[in-house]
Design an enzyme around this catalytic site. Structure first.
Site, PDB file in Angstrom:
ATOM      1  N   SER A 264       0.833  -1.196   0.000  1.00  0.00           N
ATOM      2  CA  SER A 264       0.000   0.000   0.000  1.00  0.00           C
ATOM      3  C   SER A 264       0.868   1.246   0.000  1.00  0.00           C
ATOM      4  O   SER A 264       2.092   1.166   0.122  1.00  0.00           O
ATOM      5  CB  SER A 264      -0.919   0.013   1.223  1.00  0.00           C
ATOM      6  OG  SER A 264      -0.168   0.394   2.367  1.00  0.00           O
ATOM      7  N   LYS A 265       0.202   2.375  -0.109  1.00  0.00           N
ATOM      8  CA  LYS A 265       0.894   3.667  -0.102  1.00  0.00           C
ATOM      9  C   LYS A 265       1.847   3.780   1.095  1.00  0.00           C
ATOM     10  O   LYS A 265       2.904   4.375   0.994  1.00  0.00           O
ATOM     11  CB  LYS A 265      -0.127   4.807  -0.009  1.00  0.00           C
ATOM     12  CG  LYS A 265      -0.746   5.164  -1.346  1.00  0.00           C
ATOM     13  CD  LYS A 265      -0.204   6.504  -1.862  1.00  0.00           C
ATOM     14  CE  LYS A 265      -0.755   6.858  -3.235  1.00  0.00           C
ATOM     15  NZ  LYS A 265       0.026   6.284  -4.318  1.00  0.00           N
TER      16      LYS A 265
END
Ligand code: GLU
Length: 494
Positions: A264-265
């Site tokens: 994820s980010k």
């Protein structure tokens, strides 16, 4: 067996005898920037196509009008181009093929393989709530499969817009031999009931469009992420309904973060553009992506995709999810940086230097820039590390770190820097100035000042670079001298 057309046995078909050329595709949806997982899928498709002298087709799956954006399409195309994953056909846009999908939907309706479903959103919700209350998995209960003409007309009179559902017979086993995961079998009871293939506004949905396209484009191998395994049985049923053999499927493992969660980010980066901004070289990123779930038979870790394409096969693709390893990617990147020629290094570093605000037009000469590039490249993993390491070579006035200032205040240091300046000013140095000729001057000053060489060098670094750490000192000194800045820096700290 004389009864078969080829004389080779009853199982043969003309199709098996013809050399079928490999046709694979990458089918990203432009609902976000080019994701690192999609890039890895692209790498596998590219490798497989090149390995078999086949074709790699790019298809943009932009039928989701709310979530698709041309901005993302541009980002996807730019990311693939940056990675050098060249495609042979396309990009083909699904949005240009709506009429074709609608014709296929109509065909399925005409054949009685699909039907109009008028169930409203509220009715669907009520159905799911009842299933949940009964402890059952949510599914469409096929309630509009057998509507009478009268019922249908009544719904239409109410103004209901139907979706089109494809009939999924139950129970039925759907199997395929996945080229990565081996034999997989699904029971049609687990597919959630008759599947929507077109929305009320006539727009086709993914599973339909993907099958129509893969048939029309002659795709032989569908290579994609594991998250699509659940779609595959539905797609196989559609192939059968449309009278086509399904292609081969290869579902590659997902890329997880080091903790085993979806990347994820928060893990630092997920899109190819971010990796580019972080200073990774496309050839290093490609190499790493290939290595994430595959290993070449020779065990080498640094390889070009061209080389990998001579060996790539699915039997060396790992089934387990891949864990993203930043240290490994950094290491691979550093290896590629070291392999670049000075001119290539300058070319790769230029955008990063420019972004840091360095004026590249005012440098002494092109060789100077190449020498700077070579100097900083020795110690970096990513291109973004170069500007802070080379700032002292590009920007006046120098800014000093606190430890550097403390170093310059030590007893005897100001005098030593004055002696160094005087020696430098008086010296007849060979052109271009080399680190070796400056070394001799430093030794001379150490002697004349009675200063330990270590102390002198540390102070010299503080005076010339404004810091106590950095690239090779004597090489830095020579570069500053070639720029005409060395003397001024020595005088500034006295
Ligand atoms: N548009 C789908 C995606 O981006 C493609 C899936 C496929 O390759 O079939 O996930």
């Amino acid at each position: 067996d004389k009864g078969s057309p080829c004389g080779l046995g009853s199982g043969c078909s003309v199709r098996e005898l013809l050399p079928v050329s490999v046709r694979v595709r990458l089918a990203p949806s432009p609902t976000g920037n080019l994701h690192i997982g999609t890039a890895r899928t692209a790498v596998f498709n590219w490798l497989y196509a090149r390995r078999h002298g086949g074709q790699f087709i790019l298809r943009i799956e932009d039928t989701d009008r709310e979530r698709s954006s041309p901005r993302y399409t541009r980002n996807i195309l730019a990311g693939l181009a940056w990675l050098g994953l060249d495609w042979d056909e396309g990009p083909i846009y699904q949005s240009n093929r709506i009429a074709r999908y609608q014709a296929v939907v109509q065909q399925l309706l005409d054949q009685g393989l699909a039907y109009r479903c008028y169930v409203s959103e509220a009715e669907l919700e009520a159905m799911r709530a009842a299933q949940k209350a009964a402890g059952k998995a949510p599914r469409y209960d096929n309630r509009h499969r057998f509507l009478t003409e009268e019922q249908r007309r009544a719904y239409e009179a109410e103004g209901r817009q139907p979706v089109i559902r494809f009939k999924i017979e139950e129970p039925l086993e759907v199997s395929w031999v996945d080229l990565i995961r081996g034999p997989i079998t699904w029971n049609t009871q687990d597919l959630g009931g008759d599947m929507v293939i077109a929305r009320a506004d006539g727009y086709p949905l993914y599973n339909l469009a993907v099958v129509v396209d893969d048939i029309d484009m002659g795709i032989t191998h569908v290579i994609r992420g594991e998250d699509h395994i659940g779609n595959t049985p539905k797609q196989i049923l559609l192939y059968r309904a449309l009278g086509h053999e399904p292609p081969q499927f290869a579902h590659s493992p997902l890329i997880l973060n080091p903790e085993g969660k979806k990347l994820s980010k928060r893990d630092g980066a997920t899109s190819v553009a971010e990796f580019q901004q972080m200073g990774f070289l496309p050839e290093a990123l490609k190499n790493y992506l290939a290595l994430l779930s595959w290993s070449p038979p020779d065990g080498e870790e640094i390889f070009s995709l061209e080389k990998a394409a001579t060996m790539f096969d699915f039997d060396r693709v790992n089934r387990a999810a891949a864990r993203f390893d930043w240290d490994k990617l950094n290491w691979i990147n550093s290896q590629y940086i070291k392999q670049l020629s000075p001119a290539e290094l300058v070319e790769r570093l230029t955008p990063f230097w420019q972004a840091a605000g360095f004026d590249l037009g005012s440098v002494p000469d092109p060789t100077w820039l190449e020498d700077v590039a070579r100097l900083v490249a020795e110690g970096i993993d990513r291109l973004t590390e170069a500007p802070p390491l080379s700032r002292f070579l590009f920007q006046e006035p120098l800014s000093y770190s606190l430890p550097a200032l403390e170093q310059l205040r030590l007893p005897g240091v100001a005098e030593a820097m004055a002696a160094m300046a005087a020696t430098l000013a008086a010296a007849e140095l060979p052109q271009p100035v080399s680190a070796d000729s400056l070394k001799l001057l430093v030794e001379e000053v150490a002697k004349s000042q009675g200063m330990k060489k270590g102390l002198l060098l540390k102070s010299l670094r503080a005076a010339l670079t404004g810091d106590l750490q950095g690239p090779d000192l004597m090489a830095s000194f020579a570069l500053l001298q070639r720029r005409g800045w060395a003397l001024g820096r020595l005088e500034a700290v006295q």
